[in-house]
Design an enzyme around this catalytic site. Structure first.
Site, PDB file in Angstrom:
ATOM      1  N   PHE A 213       0.605  -1.765   0.074  1.00 34.81           N
ATOM      2  CA  PHE A 213      -0.055  -0.115   0.077  1.00 34.81           C
ATOM      3  C   PHE A 213       0.754   1.222  -0.251  1.00 34.81           C
ATOM      4  CE2 PHE A 213      -0.315   2.433   3.435  1.00 34.81           C
ATOM      5  CZ  PHE A 213       0.394   2.332   4.515  1.00 34.81           C
ATOM      6  N   LYS A 214       2.257   1.165   0.783  1.00 32.21           N
ATOM      7  CA  LYS A 214       2.975   2.043   0.408  1.00 32.21           C
ATOM      8  C   LYS A 214       3.425   2.561  -1.191  1.00 32.21           C
ATOM      9  CE  LYS A 214       5.427   1.602   4.469  1.00 32.21           C
ATOM     10  NZ  LYS A 214       4.055  -0.228   5.508  1.00 32.21           N
TER      11      LYS A 214
END
Ligand SMILES: *Cc1c(COP(=O)(O)O)cnc(C)c1O
Length: 519
Positions: free
Chosen positions: A114-115
């Site tokens: 998700f980063k």
């Protein structure tokens, strides 16, 4: 829109200052002077927008056109999210209609974590600011540049490298503890061969790497000379980028803009879930579940109002990206909670809003002194009530994490569409189940944020599924081609034989020289 520090000693800062500065000069975190409020017409108009267009609308509320024009923001958003493999960028997948449970897949970016959502955007922003500053320079004048230095135990490093690779006037040095990041994470980082990317494998632990990075930033002369920069999870632009998928998932999962919805967020440094809090403050009717692993300082806070470091430090779990002692972004939430619970404003106060801002900063500064000196602080009942009005929380053990991966693989296999949760996502899924068992008011649709692709966490997934009741599981079948291809690729990485600041300084100097950078 301007930015201030949670500790009150910096205000009136531009978006550019907040993004390039990272941490505020007084040690606090940047927050906007005001959170934009959306009216019904705006939300209605946003409902049908594609991801990048929605991002542009949100960003333009936080970045004045005098700083970055809307066209430029649109270009940045387009470039940042076109690297995602899915047309929806962050699609919603239904786990079970009957259980009112969905997952928001945030792992379709370059490093399957998700980063990427935030770091793809941040990389483009850094480049944008530097290109603009340098375009104003006379020929022969030295160029402005940034040397990003960071330490990683896994996912942050690879997402930062993919966000910054090939960016003009940016160099990036990422330190990782040699042999202590997962093989996939190591391959992802070291197979990026762009000239401006430098991997540094330090003989030591993640804490050693972090200490070295801290020492480099604390060395004023070194920091200035090489214009050190950071892309930590406290960077305001990362929070801002993450708000987009709350709106996007909300619109995909509801028919009307007043339907309540719960998001369950596997949480470590509180960056991901904080973006949901901003989406709520802007006007989405959201409730947030803070899902933690055994490192449960946040779960304890939301239940008791006491924010206190665990006596025995950080525990290693199956969800390593959430293994934290304190949560760096929590300070931002604390500021809003303190502000809302602020004491009565004196009647003769000329500017009551500014008074509340100052009160909140003073309270937060005191809490963080107590955290530093006594390892924690306790908030009063009004503050806790503010927190509980928006947040629920649950702690999920390692055993529960593994059991949850197994349970959902079995259930979805029986339904004909096998689905494998990564261990972090499993924490979020289990948190919903635990809260529903505990309380009567949790039965609305819940969306669990899926923060990583299961192929990145092979040990946890295999211990849940290999050879257990599900005999059909084949780990290789869930490995994306991009991850499989990494093993055969050329790698570049500099080894540092001991955790020593001087040795790392020399690596930075040699690396910049190899890029042809003169400082
Ligand atoms: C970073 C990370 C988290 C935690 O997010 P925070 O913003 O630090 O709360 C959860 N899962 C994965 C896979 C991550 O990489």
């Amino acid at each position: 829109m301007l930015y201030r520090s949670t500790r009150g000693e910096a205000e009136g800062r531009t978006f550019e200052e907040a993004v390039l500065g990272g941490l505020a000069p007084d040690g606090g975190l940047y927050i906007p002077h005001a959170v934009p409020q959306l009216d019904a017409a705006t939300l209605a108009a946003w409902r049908s927008l594609p991801f990048a267009a929605l991002a542009t609308e949100i960003f333009s509320l936080y970045v004045p056109a005098t700083e970055i024009s809307k066209e430029e923001l649109a270009g940045l958003a387009e470039r940042s999210f076109s690297t995602f493999r899915h047309a929806d960028v962050t699609p919603v997948h239904t786990l079970s209609e009957a259980d009112k449970l969905r997952v928001l897949e945030l792992f379709h970016g370059p490093t399957f974590a998700f980063k990427d959502v935030a770091l793809q955007f941040l990389g483009n922003l850094f480049e944008f600011f530097l290109v603009r500053r340098n375009s104003k320079k006379a020929p022969g004048e030295p160029r402005e540049r940034v040397t990003v230095v960071g330490a990683t135990s896994g996912d942050t490093g690879s997402a930062a490298i993919y966000g910054l690779r090939g960016k003009k006037d940016v160099s990036v040095f990422i330190l990782h503890p040699r042999g202590r990041v997962s093989p996939v994470q190591e391959q992802q980082m070291t197979t990026v061969l762009d000239k401006n990317v430098h991997n540094v494998a330090v003989e030591g632990t993640f804490d050693d790497c972090q200490d070295i990075v801290k020492a480099l930033f604390a060395d004023e002369a070194f920091r200035k000379r090489y214009s050190l920069g950071a892309v930590n999870s406290i960077n305001w632009a990362r929070i801002l980028a993450q708000t987009v998928y709350y709106f996007y998932a909300y619109f995909r999962s509801t028919d009307a803009n007043d339907t309540p919805l719960t998001f369950s967020v596997p949480t470590g440094n509180f960056g991901d879930i904080l973006a949901g809090y901003f989406a709520r403050r802007m006007g989405l009717p959201l409730r947030l579940i803070c899902a933690t692993n055994q490192n449960d300082i946040l779960d304890r806070f939301f239940r008791t109002g006491e924010y206190k470091k665990a006596a025995d430090g950080v525990a290693q779990t199956w969800a390593p990206a959430m293994d934290i002692c304190v949560s760096s972004n929590f300070e931002r939430l604390a500021w809003y909670l303190a502000r809302e619970a602020a004491v009565e404003v004196p009647a003769d106060m000329a500017d009551p809003e500014a008074f509340r801002d100052r009160e909140a900063s003073a309270v937060v500064a005191a809490w963080w002194i107590s955290l530093r000196d006594y390892g924690g602080f306790r908030v009063d009942e009004r503050v806790l009530a503010q927190a509980q009005a928006c947040f629920l929380s649950a702690m999920v053990s390692d055993d529960e994490t593994i059991a949850t991966i197994r349970e959902w693989y079995q259930r979805t296999s029986e339904a004909g569409a096998p689905y494998v949760l990564d261990p972090h996502t499993a924490v979020g899924v289990k948190a919903v189940a635990k809260l529903r068992a505990e309380r009567q008011d949790c039965n609305e649709l819940a969306i669990c944020l899926s923060t990583a692709h299961p192929a990145k966490f092979d040990e946890a997934v295999r211990s849940a599924l290999d050879g257990h009741t599900v005999s059909t599981f084949d780990f290789d079948a869930i490995r994306p081609a991009e991850i499989r291809a990494l093993a055969g690729k050329e790698r570049r990485c500099e080894a540092v034989p001991q955790a020593d600041v001087q040795l790392v300084k020399e690596v930075v100097q040699r690396g910049l020289a190899a890029e042809g950078v003169t400082v």
